[in-house]
Scaffold this motif. Structure first.
Motif, PDB file in Angstrom:
ATOM      1  N   SER A   1      13.566   7.465   4.075  1.00  0.00           N
ATOM      2  CA  SER A   1      12.303   6.763   3.835  1.00  0.00           C
ATOM      3  C   SER A   1      12.521   5.252   3.742  1.00  0.00           C
ATOM      4  O   SER A   1      13.588   4.768   4.168  1.00  0.00           O
ATOM      5  CB  SER A   1      11.633   7.314   2.576  1.00  0.00           C
ATOM      6  OG  SER A   1      10.230   7.212   2.740  1.00  0.00           O
ATOM      7  N   GLY A   2      11.553   4.522   3.212  1.00  0.00           N
ATOM      8  CA  GLY A   2      11.703   3.065   3.167  1.00  0.00           C
ATOM      9  C   GLY A   2      12.833   2.650   2.246  1.00  0.00           C
ATOM     10  O   GLY A   2      13.669   1.812   2.595  1.00  0.00           O
ATOM     11  N   THR A   3      12.884   3.308   1.086  1.00  0.00           N
ATOM     12  CA  THR A   3      13.914   2.938   0.100  1.00  0.00           C
ATOM     13  C   THR A   3      15.313   3.107   0.675  1.00  0.00           C
ATOM     14  O   THR A   3      16.144   2.212   0.606  1.00  0.00           O
ATOM     15  CB  THR A   3      13.749   3.802  -1.165  1.00  0.00           C
ATOM     16  OG1 THR A   3      12.431   3.611  -1.678  1.00  0.00           O
ATOM     17  CG2 THR A   3      14.773   3.439  -2.222  1.00  0.00           C
TER      18      THR A   3
ATOM     19  N   TYR B   1       7.238   6.282   6.358  1.00  0.00           N
ATOM     20  CA  TYR B   1       6.061   7.080   6.730  1.00  0.00           C
ATOM     21  C   TYR B   1       5.454   7.740   5.494  1.00  0.00           C
ATOM     22  O   TYR B   1       4.683   8.686   5.584  1.00  0.00           O
ATOM     23  CB  TYR B   1       6.449   8.121   7.803  1.00  0.00           C
ATOM     24  CG  TYR B   1       6.727   7.458   9.126  1.00  0.00           C
ATOM     25  CD1 TYR B   1       8.010   7.015   9.447  1.00  0.00           C
ATOM     26  CD2 TYR B   1       5.700   7.175  10.019  1.00  0.00           C
ATOM     27  CE1 TYR B   1       8.265   6.343  10.633  1.00  0.00           C
ATOM     28  CE2 TYR B   1       5.938   6.500  11.203  1.00  0.00           C
ATOM     29  CZ  TYR B   1       7.223   6.085  11.512  1.00  0.00           C
ATOM     30  OH  TYR B   1       7.459   5.404  12.679  1.00  0.00           O
ATOM     31  N   SER B   2       5.798   7.221   4.316  1.00  0.00           N
ATOM     32  CA  SER B   2       5.255   7.796   3.077  1.00  0.00           C
ATOM     33  C   SER B   2       3.742   7.660   3.032  1.00  0.00           C
ATOM     34  O   SER B   2       3.041   8.617   2.687  1.00  0.00           O
ATOM     35  CB  SER B   2       5.864   7.091   1.870  1.00  0.00           C
ATOM     36  OG  SER B   2       7.209   7.459   1.735  1.00  0.00           O
ATOM     37  N   LYS B   3       3.246   6.473   3.353  1.00  0.00           N
ATOM     38  CA  LYS B   3       1.805   6.243   3.170  1.00  0.00           C
ATOM     39  C   LYS B   3       1.011   6.561   4.422  1.00  0.00           C
ATOM     40  O   LYS B   3       0.002   7.258   4.351  1.00  0.00           O
ATOM     41  CB  LYS B   3       1.515   4.787   2.789  1.00  0.00           C
ATOM     42  CG  LYS B   3       2.406   4.074   1.781  1.00  0.00           C
ATOM     43  CD  LYS B   3       2.922   4.858   0.647  1.00  0.00           C
ATOM     44  CE  LYS B   3       3.929   4.111  -0.161  1.00  0.00           C
ATOM     45  NZ  LYS B   3       3.530   3.787  -1.486  1.00  0.00           N
ATOM     46  N   ASN B   4       1.443   6.009   5.585  1.00  0.00           N
ATOM     47  CA  ASN B   4       0.568   6.126   6.766  1.00  0.00           C
ATOM     48  C   ASN B   4       0.519   7.551   7.318  1.00  0.00           C
ATOM     49  O   ASN B   4      -0.455   7.925   7.963  1.00  0.00           O
ATOM     50  CB  ASN B   4       0.982   5.110   7.841  1.00  0.00           C
ATOM     51  CG  ASN B   4       2.432   5.271   8.266  1.00  0.00           C
ATOM     52  OD1 ASN B   4       3.111   6.199   7.857  1.00  0.00           O
ATOM     53  ND2 ASN B   4       2.891   4.348   9.106  1.00  0.00           N
TER      54      ASN B   4
HETATM   55  C1  IK2 Z   1       6.803  -2.612  -0.158  1.00  0.00           C
HETATM   56  C2  IK2 Z   1       7.380  -1.233  -0.215  1.00  0.00           C
HETATM   57  N1  IK2 Z   1       8.578  -1.013   0.364  1.00  0.00           N
HETATM   58  C3  IK2 Z   1       9.161   0.196   0.359  1.00  0.00           C
HETATM   59  C4  IK2 Z   1       8.540   1.272  -0.238  1.00  0.00           C
HETATM   60  C5  IK2 Z   1       9.326   2.558  -0.180  1.00  0.00           C
HETATM   61  O1  IK2 Z   1       8.664   3.708  -0.230  1.00  0.00           O
HETATM   62  P1  IK2 Z   1       9.407   5.034   0.285  1.00  0.00           P
HETATM   63  O2  IK2 Z   1      10.817   5.003  -0.178  1.00  0.00           O
HETATM   64  O3  IK2 Z   1       8.612   6.147  -0.299  1.00  0.00           O
HETATM   65  O4  IK2 Z   1       9.321   5.007   1.770  1.00  0.00           O
HETATM   66  C6  IK2 Z   1       7.274   1.107  -0.867  1.00  0.00           C
HETATM   67  C7  IK2 Z   1       6.562   2.244  -1.546  1.00  0.00           C
HETATM   68  N2  IK2 Z   1       5.947   1.860  -2.752  1.00  0.00           N
HETATM   69  O5  IK2 Z   1       5.903   2.826  -3.670  1.00  0.00           O
HETATM   70  C8  IK2 Z   1       4.641   2.976  -4.197  1.00  0.00           C
HETATM   71  C9  IK2 Z   1       4.369   1.974  -5.305  1.00  0.00           C
HETATM   72  O6  IK2 Z   1       4.713   0.790  -5.184  1.00  0.00           O
HETATM   73  O7  IK2 Z   1       3.765   2.422  -6.282  1.00  0.00           O
HETATM   74  C10 IK2 Z   1       6.693  -0.185  -0.862  1.00  0.00           C
HETATM   75  O8  IK2 Z   1       5.507  -0.416  -1.463  1.00  0.00           O
END
Ligand code: IK2
Length: 401
Positions: A104-106, A247-250
């Motif tokens: 994921s993004g993290t 792709y967590s949000k979209n």
């Molecule tokens: C800017 C940004 N980068 C990266 C991410 C990484 O998300 P993930 O690891 O789920 O892809 C997020 C997800 N935020 O999480 C929700 C919140 O802020 O309450 C994000 O907002």
């Protein structure tokens, strides 16, 4: 003697800890505006229809559970780069993008930070003030030193553009500038196209390296292309750069942990070498990524009907949040007699509104109104329904007294 006896309690996460407190609250008026996760008008989590259709297809196909390669599912890596840059982009045609499926993004940000630490040990990261809470943790744990650039101006509840440019200019040459591609978290304030051009100018002048975090492509405005504007501008200007995707949000794949890190290089040969080093870092970190989410993305984007339906669902989600913004703005403007200008609620983009409320005010919102939000005054509009806007407006106004 017990070895773990000395381990102290870690503090609750500033964002995810809010949801824990929300769950513990038994009052049925409670409202969770903390975590950035989309909810329907009925305030329920939402599994997109295209995800259900793709999973049905996948189940019928009866796929195996063999390990993916370290770099992830090839079909996913192809479509994720095309979605971000545009399939006809020269960086794609010339094979200059190194793409690795990330957790994921993290996980993608973390892998990139490990790469920076390994290959640019003297470089600093520049992050916005404020920024997503986990950015600092990621760079700290990857041992990448960072400093902040001004971003939010409380006086205008807008972008401190001059401060941002000045801080980026003052940083050591060759710093990695972390930029939110769209829907800045937590402020919801994005630079204008003209401001992006000037930000590109100062980054170019300083030989900095742009590092985009794109966690909301298509979810912010409803358009995949519009939300990729800043990344594609920098690519058009010829930068080598990094982009983390989620792709967590979209696509609502929060718990599937599907994203990617993309590195645009000056040649395909450099791209091949960069990809090999990213793989070398990923192998001891998690070896190889989970297949399910990657297959969902590849199936949705790979099928024209599903892809179009996905775009419609993104517009629906973005549209619901815009409606909530509008209603909240109206309720606040009608009820508040202080003459305060609430138009920032309408100007901000994405799932968040940065209200400027102080910690004491957000504590008051929780204690008296059972409204849960992060202590920095950020509210997730994705967790708000039209029917609850008036209640929230009453609580916000009450928090000023
Ligand atoms: C800017 C940004 N980068 C990266 C991410 C990484 O998300 P993930 O690891 O789920 O892809 C997020 C997800 N935020 O999480 C929700 C919140 O802020 O309450 C994000 O907002």
């Amino acid at each position: 003697v017990s070895r773990f006896e000395g381990v102290t309690m870690a503090p609750p996460d500033p964002i995810l800890g809010v949801s824990e407190a929300f769950r513990a609250d038994t009052n049925d008026l409670k409202l969770n505006l903390g975590v950035g996760a989309y909810r329907t008008e009925e305030l329920q989590p939402y599994v997109l229809n295209v995800v259900k259709k793709a999973e049905k297809l996948m189940l019928e196909r009866g796929e195996n559970k063999e390990y993916l390669p370290i770099e992830g599912l090839a079909a996913f890596n192809k479509v994720t780069a095309e979605l971000l840059f545009g399939a006809d982009n020269s960086v794609i045609q010339e094979g200059r993008v190194a793409t690795i499926q990330g957790l994921s993004g993290t996980g993608s940000l973390r892998l990139a930070a490990a790469f920076i630490h390994r290959y640019f040990p003297d470089a600093k990261a520049l992050i916005s003030s404020p920024t997503w809470g986990n950015h600092k943790n990621i760079f700290n744990d990857a041992r990448v030193p960072w400093s902040e650039y001004r971003y939010y101006d409380p006086r205008t509840v807008g972008l401190d553009f001059d401060g941002m440019v000045a801080d980026i200019k003052a940083a050591p040459d060759g710093s990695f500038v972390l930029l939110h591609g769209c829907a800045h978290n937590p402020t919801g304030i994005d630079p204008t196209p003209e401001q992006w051009e000037k930000i590109a100018d100062v980054i170019q002048e300083k030989n900095h390296i742009p590092f985009f975090d794109v966690a909301y492509q298509g979810f912010a405005s409803g358009s995949l292309d519009a939300d990729a504007y800043s990344v594609r501008l920098f690519v058009r200007r010829g930068f080598e750069l990094l982009v983390a995707q989620s792709y967590s949000k979209n696509l609502g794949l929060y718990a599937e942990r599907i994203g990617a890190i993309n590195v645009v290089c000056s040649s395909s040969d450099a791209g091949t070498r960069v990809k090999s080093q990213l793989k070398r870092l990923a192998r001891p970190m998690y070896s190889n990524p989970p297949v399910h989410g990657a297959r969902i993305v590849a199936n949705v984007v790979g099928d024209p009907n599903l892809f179009n339906e996905w775009k419609q669902e993104m517009e629906l989600m973005a549209g619901r949040i815009k409606n909530v913004r509008q209603r909240l703005y109206e309720n606040l403007s009608e009820k508040d007699k202080s003459g305060k200008d609430w138009s920032f609620v309408l100007k901000q983009i994405g799932m968040f509104s940065y209200t400027g409320l102080h910690k004491a005010q957000s504590d008051h919102m929780t204690d008296k109104w059972h409204i849960y939000m992060t202590k920095d005054g950020r509210i997730s509009l994705a967790g708000l329904s039209l029917s609850k806007c008036e209640y929230l407006a009453d609580a916000i106004i009450d928090s000023f007294h």
